[in-house]
Scaffold this active site. Structure first.
Site, PDB file in Angstrom:
ATOM      1  N   HIS A  31       0.849  -1.254  -0.185  1.00  0.00           N
ATOM      2  CA  HIS A  31      -0.150   0.105   0.410  1.00  0.00           C
ATOM      3  C   HIS A  31       0.916   1.276   0.020  1.00  0.00           C
ATOM      4  O   HIS A  31       0.231   2.259   0.317  1.00  0.00           O
ATOM      5  CB  HIS A  31      -1.243   0.255   0.974  1.00  0.00           C
ATOM      6  CG  HIS A  31      -2.072  -1.102   1.157  1.00  0.00           C
ATOM      7  ND1 HIS A  31      -3.491  -0.776   0.121  1.00  0.00           N
ATOM      8  CD2 HIS A  31      -1.961  -1.755   1.032  1.00  0.00           C
ATOM      9  CE1 HIS A  31      -4.281  -2.105   0.600  1.00  0.00           C
ATOM     10  NE2 HIS A  31      -3.174  -3.000   1.037  1.00  0.00           N
ATOM     11  N   SER A  64      -6.877 -17.911 -27.116  1.00  0.00           N
ATOM     12  CA  SER A  64      -6.554 -18.603 -25.444  1.00  0.00           C
ATOM     13  C   SER A  64      -6.134 -19.706 -25.414  1.00  0.00           C
ATOM     14  O   SER A  64      -7.182 -20.439 -25.610  1.00  0.00           O
ATOM     15  CB  SER A  64      -7.169 -17.703 -24.356  1.00  0.00           C
ATOM     16  OG  SER A  64      -6.261 -17.330 -23.041  1.00  0.00           O
ATOM     17  N   GLY A 112      -6.428 -17.026  -9.110  1.00  0.00           N
ATOM     18  CA  GLY A 112      -7.219 -16.760  -8.195  1.00  0.00           C
ATOM     19  C   GLY A 112      -6.150 -16.499  -7.286  1.00  0.00           C
ATOM     20  O   GLY A 112      -6.243 -15.523  -5.946  1.00  0.00           O
ATOM     21  N   GLY A 114      -3.511 -13.921  -7.372  1.00  0.00           N
ATOM     22  CA  GLY A 114      -3.256 -12.538  -6.910  1.00  0.00           C
ATOM     23  C   GLY A 114      -1.965 -12.000  -7.392  1.00  0.00           C
ATOM     24  O   GLY A 114      -1.397 -11.607  -6.802  1.00  0.00           O
ATOM     25  N   ASP A 162       2.781  -3.549 -10.633  1.00  0.00           N
ATOM     26  CA  ASP A 162       2.880  -5.014 -11.506  1.00  0.00           C
ATOM     27  C   ASP A 162       3.499  -4.861 -12.764  1.00  0.00           C
ATOM     28  O   ASP A 162       4.461  -6.091 -12.774  1.00  0.00           O
ATOM     29  CB  ASP A 162       1.355  -5.358 -11.864  1.00  0.00           C
ATOM     30  CG  ASP A 162       0.621  -5.499 -10.413  1.00  0.00           C
ATOM     31  OD1 ASP A 162       1.148  -5.396  -8.827  1.00  0.00           O
ATOM     32  OD2 ASP A 162      -0.662  -5.696 -10.439  1.00  0.00           O
ATOM     33  N   TYR A 214     -10.183  -0.255  -0.347  1.00  0.00           N
ATOM     34  CA  TYR A 214      -9.281  -0.742  -0.270  1.00  0.00           C
ATOM     35  C   TYR A 214      -9.164   1.501  -1.234  1.00  0.00           C
ATOM     36  O   TYR A 214      -7.926   2.144  -0.863  1.00  0.00           O
ATOM     37  CB  TYR A 214      -8.575  -0.991  -2.572  1.00  0.00           C
ATOM     38  CG  TYR A 214      -7.648  -0.091  -3.222  1.00  0.00           C
ATOM     39  CD1 TYR A 214      -6.510  -0.606  -3.139  1.00  0.00           C
ATOM     40  CD2 TYR A 214      -8.124   0.700  -4.118  1.00  0.00           C
ATOM     41  CE1 TYR A 214      -5.281  -0.358  -3.387  1.00  0.00           C
ATOM     42  CE2 TYR A 214      -6.737   1.282  -4.851  1.00  0.00           C
ATOM     43  CZ  TYR A 214      -5.486   0.676  -4.116  1.00  0.00           C
ATOM     44  OH  TYR A 214      -4.763   1.336  -5.584  1.00  0.00           O
TER      45      TYR A 214
END
Length: 370
Positions: A31, A64, A112, A114, A162, A214
């Protein structure tokens, strides 16, 4: 390579280039990114591989290996939906520098967990197009373009962490990133030579209220910075004096952000000294701060961290936005099994859904594979 075989089967020819971009996990610095602070992610061994051939028209054909067996054809950028928007967004942000493309995608990131599969998807495609069209973009420019695609086209307000990790990380290193200046450098994180791994503990719990919480944390940080007369909480130099001027949640959020930035710098100091096995205490302190000061943990994350340490981990903490998702633990390779058993037993005792375990060592960032 199965993505190349799938490309040939779908489009009748071999791809002109193939690029791989990894997912990431954040070692410490949580954060802090939207407070202009410091982060320390590293790339994980799983990612997205994109096989690409450019087209002379504006048509985009996407396949994909995790989706339908037939390619999706997109004639207009606005016609894209779902996962295809992350790819089409990259081409949209490149504008007239590229036309269309035939693309096949293969992903190995566990769903899932993260680990930022969306950034890996964007960076793999952007890197391939950069290569094919000789655009001359640096890895950071590729990261920024990918972030712009996610923010401006997909509509997800992600930070740069990211995409930067996916584009810039090096094998055996963590990426120190200053989220204000975008200055970065790779810091040695040689876990293997110390007989260590980072064990990712996926709680498999994802709370739906995390988005609103958030936004609330971000607003509290911005309000605290205004009251303190600084551009962002990373600019607080006298924490004790700052805390005297704040109350309630804003006081607690400031406490976390300032101390978390210090923990990032302290952890880098240990890594530079080769003291990989000694970073556990900083991971523990980060988790306690996220739990008590930032209040973004969850029962599942807390139990994972406590049980991992009880089982022999050197340190552990939640990672990511919180309210679910994953924790990480620094574990010697000979204790991996006992740590996992400890977490599984603690989850079973509380009736939690069984967690998933993913041992990871720092992998390379985006690179050409064919």
């Amino acid at each position: 390579m199965r993505v190349v075989e799938a490309f040939r089967a779908a489009y009748g020819a071999s791809p002109q280039t193939v690029w791989h971009a990894p997912g990431r996990v954040n070692l410490i610095g949580e954060h802090t990114d939207y407070n202009d602070g410091f982060v320390l992610p590293f790339a994980v061994p799983w990612g997205v591989t994109a096989a690409v051939t450019p087209r002379t028209d504006k048509t985009i054909r996407l396949l994909s290996l995790q989706g339908h067996s037939d390619p999706v054809t997109i004639e207009n950028h606005d016609d894209s939906t779902g996962w295809t928007r992350y790819v089409v967004g990259v081409l949209a942000m490149l504008g007239d520098r590229v036309a269309g493309a035939d693309i096949a995608i293969d992903g190995t990131i566990p769903p899932g967990a993260g680990l930022s599969s969306s950034a890996a998807l964007e960076v793999s495609v952007a890197s391939a197009l950069n290569d094919l069209h000789d655009l001359g973009m640096t890895p950071m420019e590729i990261a920024l373009l990918s972030q712009k695609a996610e923010n401006g086209f997909v509509g997800v307000p992600s930070g740069i962490l990211d995409q930067a990790a996916s584009a810039l990380c090096q094998e055996g290193h963590a990426l120190f990133l200053d989220c204000r200046s975008l200055g970065s450098r790779n810091i040695p994180l040689d876990l293997a030579s110390h007989g260590m791994s980072i064990l990712i503990i996926d709680t498999q719990v994802h709370h739906t209220h995390a988005g609103g919480e958030y936004a609330k944390r971000r607003a509290e940080c911005e309000s605290a910075a205004r009251k303190l007369g600084v551009p962002a909480l990373r600019d607080v130099t006298d924490l004790a004096a700052a805390l005297e001027l704040l109350q309630g949640d804003e006081r607690k959020r400031t406490q976390h952000i300032v101390t978390e930035n210090h923990r990032v710098e302290a952890l880098i100091g240990l890594l530079r000294a080769g003291a990989v096995t000694e970073i556990g205490a900083l991971l523990n302190a980060s988790h306690l701060s996220l739990r008590d000061e930032y209040e973004v943990s969850s029962p599942e994350l807390d139990v994972a961290v406590e049980a991992a340490v009880k089982g022999g981990a050197r340190g552990a903490r939640m990672t990511g936005g919180g309210f679910g998702g994953s924790a990480i633990a620094l574990v010697s390779d000979d204790r991996l099994e006992s740590v996992q058993q400890s977490v599984v037993a603690a989850y079973a005792e509380r009736g939690f859904q069984p967690p998933r375990f993913l041992p990871a060592t720092p992998a390379p960032g985006a690179h050409r594979v064919a």
